[in-house]
Design a protein around this motif. Sequence first.
Motif, PDB file in Angstrom:
ATOM      1  N   GLY A 212      10.546  45.174 -56.160  1.00 54.25           N
ATOM      2  CA  GLY A 212      10.505  44.864 -54.742  1.00 54.25           C
ATOM      3  C   GLY A 212       9.972  46.046 -53.962  1.00 54.25           C
ATOM      4  N   ARG A 213      10.772  46.533 -53.010  1.00 53.27           N
ATOM      5  CA  ARG A 213      10.363  47.682 -52.200  1.00 53.27           C
ATOM      6  C   ARG A 213      10.662  49.017 -52.866  1.00 53.27           C
ATOM      7  NH1 ARG A 213      13.851  47.373 -47.545  1.00 53.27           N
ATOM      8  NH2 ARG A 213      12.640  49.116 -46.704  1.00 53.27           N
ATOM      9  N   LYS A 214      11.343  49.013 -53.999  1.00 50.58           N
ATOM     10  CA  LYS A 214      11.689  50.258 -54.684  1.00 50.58           C
ATOM     11  C   LYS A 214      10.578  50.669 -55.645  1.00 50.58           C
ATOM     12  CE  LYS A 214      16.725  49.757 -54.489  1.00 50.58           C
ATOM     13  NZ  LYS A 214      17.981  49.701 -55.294  1.00 50.58           N
ATOM     14  N   LEU A 215      10.148  51.926 -55.517  1.00 52.60           N
ATOM     15  CA  LEU A 215       9.143  52.508 -56.402  1.00 52.60           C
ATOM     16  C   LEU A 215       9.814  53.600 -57.223  1.00 52.60           C
ATOM     17  CD1 LEU A 215       6.308  53.047 -53.743  1.00 52.60           C
ATOM     18  CD2 LEU A 215       6.790  50.980 -55.076  1.00 52.60           C
ATOM     19  N   TYR A 216       9.552  53.618 -58.526  1.00 51.29           N
ATOM     20  CA  TYR A 216      10.197  54.571 -59.419  1.00 51.29           C
ATOM     21  C   TYR A 216       9.161  55.538 -59.999  1.00 51.29           C
ATOM     22  CZ  TYR A 216      13.952  51.115 -59.254  1.00 51.29           C
ATOM     23  OH  TYR A 216      14.929  50.248 -58.822  1.00 51.29           O
ATOM     24  N   GLY A 217       9.555  56.808 -60.107  1.00 52.21           N
ATOM     25  CA  GLY A 217       8.639  57.790 -60.667  1.00 52.21           C
ATOM     26  C   GLY A 217       9.369  58.974 -61.267  1.00 52.21           C
ATOM     27  N   GLU A 218       8.650  59.733 -62.070  1.00 51.55           N
ATOM     28  CA  GLU A 218       9.174  60.957 -62.692  1.00 51.55           C
ATOM     29  C   GLU A 218       8.152  62.067 -62.501  1.00 51.55           C
ATOM     30  OE1 GLU A 218      11.606  58.735 -66.343  1.00 51.55           O
ATOM     31  OE2 GLU A 218       9.565  59.509 -66.667  1.00 51.55           O
ATOM     32  N   SER A 219       8.635  63.291 -62.432  1.00 44.34           N
ATOM     33  CA  SER A 219       7.734  64.424 -62.252  1.00 44.34           C
ATOM     34  C   SER A 219       8.234  65.631 -63.025  1.00 44.34           C
ATOM     35  CB  SER A 219       7.596  64.779 -60.764  1.00 44.34           C
ATOM     36  OG  SER A 219       8.850  65.142 -60.213  1.00 44.34           O
ATOM     37  N   ALA A 220       7.343  66.601 -63.187  1.00 42.09           N
ATOM     38  CA  ALA A 220       7.707  67.827 -63.895  1.00 42.09           C
ATOM     39  C   ALA A 220       6.815  68.973 -63.427  1.00 42.09           C
ATOM     40  CB  ALA A 220       7.570  67.649 -65.400  1.00 42.09           C
ATOM     41  N   ILE A 221       7.343  70.175 -63.543  1.00 45.09           N
ATOM     42  CA  ILE A 221       6.586  71.398 -63.305  1.00 45.09           C
ATOM     43  C   ILE A 221       6.534  72.163 -64.617  1.00 45.09           C
ATOM     44  CG2 ILE A 221       6.472  73.575 -62.037  1.00 45.09           C
ATOM     45  CD1 ILE A 221       8.094  72.211 -59.808  1.00 45.09           C
ATOM     46  N   TYR A 222       5.319  72.566 -65.011  1.00 48.47           N
ATOM     47  CA  TYR A 222       5.116  73.280 -66.270  1.00 48.47           C
ATOM     48  C   TYR A 222       4.435  74.625 -66.035  1.00 48.47           C
ATOM     49  CZ  TYR A 222       5.903  68.891 -68.884  1.00 48.47           C
ATOM     50  OH  TYR A 222       6.429  67.746 -69.429  1.00 48.47           O
ATOM     51  N   GLU A 223       4.819  75.619 -66.830  1.00 45.42           N
ATOM     52  CA  GLU A 223       4.049  76.851 -66.876  1.00 45.42           C
ATOM     53  C   GLU A 223       2.711  76.576 -67.561  1.00 45.42           C
ATOM     54  OE1 GLU A 223       6.163  80.048 -68.663  1.00 45.42           O
ATOM     55  OE2 GLU A 223       7.758  80.054 -67.144  1.00 45.42           O
ATOM     56  N   THR A 224       1.792  77.516 -67.461  1.00 51.26           N
ATOM     57  CA  THR A 224       0.459  77.291 -68.022  1.00 51.26           C
ATOM     58  C   THR A 224       0.468  77.139 -69.537  1.00 51.26           C
ATOM     59  OG1 THR A 224       0.086  79.689 -68.008  1.00 51.26           O
ATOM     60  CG2 THR A 224      -0.743  78.433 -66.124  1.00 51.26           C
ATOM     61  N   ASP A 225       1.528  77.614 -70.209  1.00 47.90           N
ATOM     62  CA  ASP A 225       1.616  77.447 -71.662  1.00 47.90           C
ATOM     63  C   ASP A 225       2.363  76.177 -72.066  1.00 47.90           C
ATOM     64  OD1 ASP A 225       4.242  78.055 -71.065  1.00 47.90           O
ATOM     65  OD2 ASP A 225       4.382  79.794 -72.410  1.00 47.90           O
ATOM     66  N   GLY A 226       2.726  75.343 -71.082  1.00 47.47           N
ATOM     67  CA  GLY A 226       3.414  74.091 -71.376  1.00 47.47           C
ATOM     68  C   GLY A 226       4.923  74.170 -71.338  1.00 47.47           C
ATOM     69  N   THR A 227       5.493  75.322 -71.010  1.00 43.95           N
ATOM     70  CA  THR A 227       6.947  75.438 -70.902  1.00 43.95           C
ATOM     71  C   THR A 227       7.443  74.648 -69.691  1.00 43.95           C
ATOM     72  OG1 THR A 227       6.929  77.644 -71.914  1.00 43.95           O
ATOM     73  CG2 THR A 227       8.884  77.044 -70.613  1.00 43.95           C
ATOM     74  N   LEU A 228       8.444  73.812 -69.901  1.00 42.57           N
ATOM     75  CA  LEU A 228       9.001  73.006 -68.820  1.00 42.57           C
ATOM     76  C   LEU A 228       9.852  73.871 -67.897  1.00 42.57           C
ATOM     77  CD1 LEU A 228       9.470  70.147 -67.598  1.00 42.57           C
ATOM     78  CD2 LEU A 228      11.493  69.984 -69.078  1.00 42.57           C
ATOM     79  N   ILE A 229       9.526  73.829 -66.598  1.00 40.96           N
ATOM     80  CA  ILE A 229      10.263  74.592 -65.600  1.00 40.96           C
ATOM     81  C   ILE A 229      11.274  73.722 -64.858  1.00 40.96           C
ATOM     82  CG2 ILE A 229      10.037  75.836 -63.405  1.00 40.96           C
ATOM     83  CD1 ILE A 229       9.271  77.489 -65.794  1.00 40.96           C
ATOM     84  N   ALA A 230      10.891  72.486 -64.530  1.00 42.56           N
ATOM     85  CA  ALA A 230      11.775  71.593 -63.785  1.00 42.56           C
ATOM     86  C   ALA A 230      11.306  70.162 -63.968  1.00 42.56           C
ATOM     87  CB  ALA A 230      11.788  71.964 -62.298  1.00 42.56           C
ATOM     88  N   ALA A 231      12.226  69.217 -63.805  1.00 40.08           N
ATOM     89  CA  ALA A 231      11.889  67.801 -63.931  1.00 40.08           C
ATOM     90  C   ALA A 231      12.723  66.998 -62.951  1.00 40.08           C
ATOM     91  CB  ALA A 231      12.132  67.308 -65.360  1.00 40.08           C
ATOM     92  N   ALA A 232      12.185  65.843 -62.550  1.00 37.53           N
ATOM     93  CA  ALA A 232      12.891  65.009 -61.574  1.00 37.53           C
ATOM     94  C   ALA A 232      12.574  63.541 -61.793  1.00 37.53           C
ATOM     95  CB  ALA A 232      12.524  65.412 -60.149  1.00 37.53           C
ATOM     96  N   ARG A 233      13.461  62.718 -61.291  1.00 41.46           N
ATOM     97  CA  ARG A 233      13.281  61.270 -61.282  1.00 41.46           C
ATOM     98  C   ARG A 233      13.538  60.791 -59.860  1.00 41.46           C
ATOM     99  NH1 ARG A 233      16.461  60.338 -65.016  1.00 41.46           N
ATOM    100  NH2 ARG A 233      18.361  59.930 -63.833  1.00 41.46           N
ATOM    101  N   ALA A 234      12.641  59.936 -59.338  1.00 38.21           N
ATOM    102  CA  ALA A 234      12.717  59.564 -57.934  1.00 38.21           C
ATOM    103  C   ALA A 234      12.740  58.049 -57.740  1.00 38.21           C
ATOM    104  CB  ALA A 234      11.523  60.143 -57.175  1.00 38.21           C
ATOM    105  N   ILE A 235      13.363  57.652 -56.635  1.00 38.55           N
ATOM    106  CA  ILE A 235      13.292  56.274 -56.140  1.00 38.55           C
ATOM    107  C   ILE A 235      12.798  56.345 -54.706  1.00 38.55           C
ATOM    108  CG2 ILE A 235      14.526  54.143 -55.638  1.00 38.55           C
ATOM    109  CD1 ILE A 235      16.622  54.956 -57.711  1.00 38.55           C
TER     110      ILE A 235
END
Length: 240
Positions: A212-235
Amino acid sequence: MTTAAGLQTALTVPERFRGPDTTANGGWVAGTLASVVAGAARDSAVEVTLHRPVPLETELRLGQVANTVTLSKGDEQLVEAIPVAEEITPPPFVPFADAARAEAGFAGLRDHPFPGCFVCGVRAPGDGLRVFPGPVGDGVVAAGWRVPVAVADASGNVPDSIVWAALDCPTGWAHFKPGEYALLGRLTGRIHGRVLPGGTYSIVARATGRDGRKLYGESAIYETDGTLIAAARAIWIAPR
């Protein structure tokens, strides 16, 4: 900012940290509350629900009871943050060079509903974050984030509020076409590492569904070598 159980204090969102012209950027607000949730900013994910838009340049009440942190205007609760015991699955890493090239396809460069947004708006370098996520695959967008030195705090650290803000808008742009928009309803995030002022990072987001009106997504921030810095899930909540 430090609180104890049952303690209340004041918070005012500076106009600089706006999303829409008259209200605060949802990710910045979410990160501000998440940083107050005792021990949760690093040890577990934090779920932040935005019940109402947060006004700018207005004294609001920040309260904490046990591990629940709230932001209110008078008797009206605007935002609530709680720790949650769950993992966030980040979208796959995109190398910085590829993420930076994708910015040319950012839909907001053609028609941006909120061009003054602190995160994804076309603000002057150093004033806004200038995160411009463009398409890199089906439902996936990416941007090369060049962290402004000006966002560091007095200790030289990039606050959680800035990191959460950077995680926020890309999850919406994974859905939006030029001129489209929605408002953040919930952001669940976890920070794994430190973002450095002046550093370069890949921000990746993907659309994960719509109801419906809800949109779902995920995101991440990575260092240049691929190390995960942060992640999130959004509505996100689209307009009627």
